[in-house]
Design a protein around this motif. Structure first.
Motif, mmCIF file in Angstrom:
data_model
loop_
_atom_site.group_PDB
_atom_site.id
_atom_site.type_symbol
_atom_site.label_atom_id
_atom_site.label_comp_id
_atom_site.label_asym_id
_atom_site.label_seq_id
_atom_site.Cartn_x
_atom_site.Cartn_y
_atom_site.Cartn_z
ATOM 1 N N ALA A 17 0.959 -1.090 -0.096
ATOM 2 C CA ALA A 17 -0.020 -0.050 0.000
ATOM 3 C C ALA A 17 0.744 1.275 0.034
ATOM 4 O O ALA A 17 0.711 2.435 -0.743
ATOM 5 C CB ALA A 17 -0.999 0.026 1.159
ATOM 6 N N ALA A 191 -11.024 -1.788 10.411
ATOM 7 C CA ALA A 191 -10.304 -1.463 8.960
ATOM 8 C C ALA A 191 -8.976 -0.673 9.307
ATOM 9 O O ALA A 191 -9.241 0.183 10.078
ATOM 10 C CB ALA A 191 -11.227 -1.226 8.123
ATOM 11 N N HIS A 193 -6.337 1.803 6.786
ATOM 12 C CA HIS A 193 -6.315 2.363 5.427
ATOM 13 C C HIS A 193 -5.035 3.387 5.575
ATOM 14 O O HIS A 193 -5.007 3.747 6.512
ATOM 15 C CB HIS A 193 -7.298 2.945 4.720
ATOM 16 C CG HIS A 193 -8.525 1.842 4.256
ATOM 17 N ND1 HIS A 193 -9.237 1.681 5.366
ATOM 18 C CD2 HIS A 193 -9.062 1.357 3.245
ATOM 19 C CE1 HIS A 193 -10.378 0.911 4.726
ATOM 20 N NE2 HIS A 193 -10.205 0.660 3.550
ATOM 21 N N LYS A 195 -3.674 6.889 3.127
ATOM 22 C CA LYS A 195 -3.842 7.738 2.122
ATOM 23 C C LYS A 195 -3.422 9.037 2.410
ATOM 24 O O LYS A 195 -2.859 9.427 3.398
ATOM 25 C CB LYS A 195 -5.459 7.766 1.901
ATOM 26 C CG LYS A 195 -6.121 8.626 2.887
ATOM 27 C CD LYS A 195 -7.525 8.853 2.585
ATOM 28 C CE LYS A 195 -8.102 9.012 1.299
ATOM 29 N NZ LYS A 195 -7.882 10.557 0.973
ATOM 30 N N ALA A 201 -8.045 5.984 -0.633
ATOM 31 C CA ALA A 201 -7.522 5.079 0.587
ATOM 32 C C ALA A 201 -7.391 3.660 0.309
ATOM 33 O O ALA A 201 -8.169 2.916 -0.475
ATOM 34 C CB ALA A 201 -8.910 4.858 1.449
ATOM 35 N N LEU A 202 -5.977 3.454 0.399
ATOM 36 C CA LEU A 202 -5.523 2.118 0.026
ATOM 37 C C LEU A 202 -5.377 1.219 1.530
ATOM 38 O O LEU A 202 -5.297 1.410 2.458
ATOM 39 C CB LEU A 202 -4.049 2.090 -0.187
ATOM 40 C CG LEU A 202 -3.863 3.070 -1.423
ATOM 41 C CD1 LEU A 202 -2.398 3.220 -1.777
ATOM 42 C CD2 LEU A 202 -4.616 2.667 -2.655
ATOM 43 N N PRO A 203 -6.364 0.097 1.114
ATOM 44 C CA PRO A 203 -6.365 -1.082 2.478
ATOM 45 C C PRO A 203 -5.121 -1.596 3.007
ATOM 46 O O PRO A 203 -4.099 -1.886 2.337
ATOM 47 C CB PRO A 203 -7.379 -2.080 1.864
ATOM 48 C CG PRO A 203 -6.972 -1.886 0.554
ATOM 49 C CD PRO A 203 -6.539 -0.514 0.127
ATOM 50 N N SER A 206 -8.511 -5.410 7.190
ATOM 51 C CA SER A 206 -9.848 -5.560 7.096
ATOM 52 C C SER A 206 -10.233 -6.601 8.059
ATOM 53 O O SER A 206 -9.854 -7.704 7.965
ATOM 54 C CB SER A 206 -10.499 -5.801 5.855
ATOM 55 O OG SER A 206 -12.029 -5.629 6.227
ATOM 56 N N SER A 212 -14.437 -3.463 3.921
ATOM 57 C CA SER A 212 -13.851 -2.143 4.143
ATOM 58 C C SER A 212 -14.832 -0.996 3.264
ATOM 59 O O SER A 212 -14.561 0.142 3.280
ATOM 60 C CB SER A 212 -12.287 -2.083 3.405
ATOM 61 O OG SER A 212 -12.542 -2.348 1.930
#
Length: 241
Positions: A17, A191, A193, A195, A201-203, A206, A212
């Motif tokens: 990510a 979750a 993330h 960003k 928003a990059l995971p 989760s 998510s």
């Protein structure tokens, strides 16, 4: 005492990510490095408001500035000196960095607080203390996780100019520290993330059985609002579209 729950974060997810986010930031350059935020979404909001300091391995700020009308004899090369008048209108680049303020400065009508503080992250420093530089660098590695309501919060963990490995280390450290201090710890984390203000928003994580894309309270806009609130607190001025 019960042992702390084992980490549920996979480092390879963070590496993937962060690398993708840094590539995106490189393709969308800005005058000053953009902040990188960790978005923490909980399953249930805490009953009481709480604040917790998260100590990172590396400063998430791309720069440090000292606002003072006196020049310290040992001012490092990586700290820019600004006059006290800069507090009233901090330069755009400074708004994304950490601003150290000479503790002797007092602004009329400011109640002892630095004017323009909401436009940048400001930390008071005592220049008469021989260890003020070390104290400033320690402050630069600490970020605040503040939960006042709701289930989502953004925490600044890096910037677009950081080496990838340093950004990864900061994200991992922030996640582990945050998961250790929220009520019910990892059991309450829905979750995670990462960003920047303008990116998707990059995971990172989760919880099993959750998505998510769906929040338990049905509020899918919560992460965006929390990021906007954190960005405003930490001095980011949104670019006009």
């Amino acid at each position: 005492m019960a042992p702390a729950p084992a980490s549920r974060l996979r480092r390879e997810s963070v590496v993937r990510a962060v690398a993708a986010l840094l590539r995106w930031l490189q393709k969308h350059p800005t005058p000053a490095p953009e902040p990188i935020y960790l978005i923490l979404t909980l399953k249930a909001a805490p009953v009481r408001r709480f604040e917790h300091k998260l100590r990172l391995p590396h400063s998430p700020f791309p720069s440090m500035s000292l606002v003072s009308d006196r020049l310290p004899a040992d001012l490092p090369d990586d700290i820019d000196l600004l006059p006290s008048s800069a507090l009233r209108s901090l330069p755009a680049a400074t708004r994304r960095g950490l601003v150290l303020v000479d503790s002797r400065l007092r602004v009329p009508g400011g109640g002892g607080k630095a004017a323009g503080a909401k436009r940048g992250v400001t930390v008071p420093v005592d220049l008469s203390d021989p260890a003020w530089i070390e104290s400033a660098r320690e402050a630069a590695r600490c970020v605040e996780l503040r939960v006042e309501g709701g289930t989502c919060r953004a925490v600044r963990v890096g910037n677009g100019a950081m080496p990838r490995e340093e950004a990864v280390e900061n994200v991992v450290a922030a996640v582990e520290a945050a998961a250790a201090c929220v009520p019910r710890k990892w059991r309450n984390v829905r979750a995670l993330h990462v960003k920047s203000p303008e990116s998707a928003a990059l995971p990172l994580y989760s919880a099993p059985g959750s998505s998510s894309d769906q929040d338990g309270d049905g509020d899918r806009e919560a992460p965006k609002r929390e990021l906007a609130a954190s960005a405003e607190e930490q001095g980011r001025v949104k670019r006009p579209k």
